[in-house]
Design an enzyme around this catalytic site. Sequence first.
Site: not given
Length: 561
Positions: A2, A50, A75-76, A337, A340
């Site tokens: 969320c 969500l 959130n979790g 990185t 990418r």
Amino acid sequence: MCGIWALFGSDECLSVQCLSAMKIAHRGPDAFRFENVNGFTNCCFGFHRLAVVDQLYGMQPIRVKKFPYLWLCYNGEIYNFKQLQKQFGFEYQTLVDGEVILHLYNRGGIEQTASMLDGVFAFILLDTANRKVFLARDTYGVRPLFKVLTDDGFLGVCSEAKGLINLKHSMSLCPKVEPFLPGHYEVLDLKPSGKVASVELVKFHSYKDEPLHAACDTVEPLPSGFDLETVKSNIRILFENAVRKRLMAHRRIGCLLSGGLDSSLVAAVLLKLMKEININYPLQTFAIGMENSPDLLAARKVAAHIGSEHHEVIFNSEEGIQAIEEVIFSLETYDITTVRASIGMYLVSKYIRKKTDSVVIFSGEGSDELTQGYIYFHKAPSPEEAAEESERLLKELYLFDVLRADRTTAAHGLELRVPFLDHRFTTYYLSLPAELRIPKNGIEKYLLRQSFEDSNLLPKEILWRPKEAFSDGIASVKKSWFSILQDYIDQQVDDLLLEKAAEKYPFNPPKTKESYYYRQIFEKHYSGQSNWLPHYWMPRWVKATDPSARTLKHYKSATQE
């Protein structure tokens, strides 16, 4: 997964401030709530949902009849909420796993609450009766949290920094927006004015310590001792348990599959357990790459072996390059990185959201840091130094791989699950003698591979496939993804700009055109926030000028044999 957002002591009208909360709407596409706090007119919560558990009563901030003075925005996923209910006799009002936070806090205060949670979380807990605000974040920072606190006590908290950078405040200088440290909780006093004052910041869990919640785990006590068969068996038991507890979902489960060891192990164990508990839909696995890339070919092999419903997302260099700016905006970093590797993950997440109904997505993050999977570990001067480096990487995960995995999936409203970062699994692995964990016979992650050798979960050539960086494996062997990016960027950044890069960007100055290009985009969206990245991710013990594994001698010799 969320998006959480909260303000305490805002001098500006909240209806203006709440526009900032909309910057993280992608994290919760199912519902949004904005709620003022009774008695504190300048304090509020914003929540993007969500819906993964309890579709009916899962909106936040969570408040229950028993504790009308407690407000929780989190959130979790808390995987042990049912075990804790059983152990302490909690009476839940909803089916939301996070409700356990309210009951734990009421029973034993914030320290016990944070320490007893087996899961991934970032939360804001308000206790209006005792006028306290608490912030907390899980051990590895799998769930993100940022905060801003002004000198006069105005506090803003958000899942992503983009929800805080444009807040209105009364300071003449811009206050610092910073990541909240993983494995910590903070206590703040709430004044009658709604402003806050920080009281203490406490580290509640170190990843090498057995977590407090292990006492009520469902796994039987493991045999002790470091003989190889015992160790291999314990690794299998704990890893399988890590995947099993993460099956908690009311939405469809899928899995990212690059064909490397980590994601392949996750997918194989996940599918095995889904069959055991009679989940009645096929597991969807997702691979991304350019035509005939090593990852696509390897993932195809794994999917055929385990019997998943496999999806391939093929992209070309133009699509990858076009995504760079939106990826950097989502990530809130300019690390080379990370950017990418994020492009492929961002594009595959976009596909999952648009073309499938999988929402809860398993992935292999954390394994390289924990099990010494990076190519440069072959160059470690000693097993002890390799162990120290492994711990350093785990400590910084929230700045790199975990950040990438969260933002690229959250950008498309997906929820990520990472079993390799399970507390019990990581604690056990780190407790093993240093010499057991190092690469052997020229092969990294030797112990992990060995542990699953007789399981028949994966084809042998996948179980022993050498490390391939995600950002490299998605392209062909002839021309890697980082070479494609560099060729394009070479035309975009003038030599003179690079020469003067250290003057323009004195903190973490770009050394290559590629890093300059990423930094320019980052500064466009997050001007003056370069300190969110303390340093670039680079391999150790080797003379590397680029973070790609394909530039290292060990990788070249392995691919040329």
